[in-house]
Design an enzyme around this catalytic site. Structure first.
Site, mmCIF file in Angstrom:
data_model
loop_
_atom_site.group_PDB
_atom_site.id
_atom_site.type_symbol
_atom_site.label_atom_id
_atom_site.label_comp_id
_atom_site.label_asym_id
_atom_site.label_seq_id
_atom_site.Cartn_x
_atom_site.Cartn_y
_atom_site.Cartn_z
ATOM 1 N NE ARG A 45 -8.496 0.258 4.811
ATOM 2 C CZ ARG A 45 -8.248 1.548 5.022
ATOM 3 N NH1 ARG A 45 -8.123 2.057 6.260
ATOM 4 N NH2 ARG A 45 -7.782 2.135 3.787
ATOM 5 C CB ILE A 46 -7.165 -7.766 6.740
ATOM 6 C CG1 ILE A 46 -6.464 -7.936 8.162
ATOM 7 C CG2 ILE A 46 -6.854 -8.778 5.806
ATOM 8 C CD1 ILE A 46 -5.091 -8.044 8.147
ATOM 9 C CG ASN B 102 -7.577 -2.645 -6.346
ATOM 10 O OD1 ASN B 102 -6.182 -3.266 -6.370
ATOM 11 N ND2 ASN B 102 -8.079 -2.022 -5.251
ATOM 12 C CG ASP C 49 -1.983 1.080 1.178
ATOM 13 O OD1 ASP C 49 -2.221 1.573 0.092
ATOM 14 O OD2 ASP C 49 -2.674 1.298 2.299
ATOM 15 N NE ARG D 223 -1.304 6.417 1.144
ATOM 16 C CZ ARG D 223 -1.134 5.592 2.243
ATOM 17 N NH1 ARG D 223 -1.015 6.254 3.382
ATOM 18 N NH2 ARG D 223 -1.150 4.293 2.015
#
EC number: 2.5.1.31
Length: 252
Positions: free
Chosen positions: A199-200, A73, A25, A29
């Site tokens: 989180r998963i 996604n 992840d 960003r």
């Protein structure tokens, strides 16, 4: 793709970690910080994949599972999804021969039927080329969701019941587990999530039942060998109980 990397430092305890799963992840960003579009971040993230695979292969890890594209996604902007698909094709074309040379077995887990025929063919050829390799098993989760995985496993058992080869009362955790992706591999020991979220995200819901979770603020394109080593160090210093209690502790 693989290059010689230093094994984990001498002061790192024997980590005992056979299967690592990573939620990669932070690409978007990272790109935003660079003033670039999200696709730029995904391409930078591919370099981190190389580092992670090389590190895992050189440091006693049997299996590495990377969350590349979730079933959710598809809800992202069409331009970003298209860029991800092209990156996937590019990665398979450019990296699979190197993986093969380094004895890495590549597997794609997830529902690949939604991908275009060109990508599906690349996947089949890449898996076939590396199928008999005996080193690191690299699982790429693509169009994958933990709920989907469980549902497809249940559906396979239901078909066996319908065909008369299995009775409903014969269904148990072991039988269902045999239908779940990666059932033949060691259970996931450690889940790493980069990017600061805790989180998963519907990843390997069945397979991570007793896995240790490790969260880091490092964005995926910046995740390097030292960060991976830090995660293994944290894992090595945790006491895994698998639902039990601490040895000698008779208090619930």
């Amino acid at each position: 793709m693989l290059s010689a990397t230093q094994p984990v430092s001498e002061n790192l305890p024997a980590h005992g970690c056979r299967h690592v799963a990573i939620i990669m992840d932070g690409n978007g960003r990272w790109a935003k910080k660079q003033g670039k579009i999200r696709a730029f971040g995904h391409k930078a993230g591919a370099k981190s994949v190389r580092r992670a695979v090389s590190f895992a292969a050189n440091n006693g890890i049997d299996a590495l599972t990377l969350y590349a594209f979730s079933s959710e996604n598809w809800n992202r902007p069409a331009q970003e999804v298209s860029a991800l698909m092209e990156l996937f094709v590019w990665a398979l074309d450019s990296e699979v021969k190197s993986l093969h040379r380094h004895n890495v077995r590549l597997r794609i887990i997830g529902d690949i039927s939604r991908f275009n025929s060109r990508l599906q063919e690349r996947i089949r050829k890449s898996e076939a080329l590396t199928a008999h390799n005996t080193g690191l098993t690299l699982n790429i989760a693509a169009n994958y969701g933990g709920r989907w995985d469980i549902v497809q496993g249940v559906r396979q058992l239901a078909e066996q019941v319908q065909a008369g080869v299995l009775r409903p009362d014969q269904i148990d955790e072991e039988r269902l587990g045999q239908q779940i992706c990666m059932h033949e591999l060691a259970p996931v020991d450690l889940v790493i999530r980069t990017g600061g979220e805790h989180r998963i995200s519907n990843f390997l819901l069945w397979q991570i039942a007793y896995a240790e979770l490790y969260f880091t603020d490092v964005l995926w394109p910046d995740f390097d060998e030292q960060d991976f080593e830090g995660a293994l160090h944290a894992f090595a210093n945790r006491e895994r109980r698998f639902g039990g209690t601490e040895p000698g502790d008779d208090k619930a």
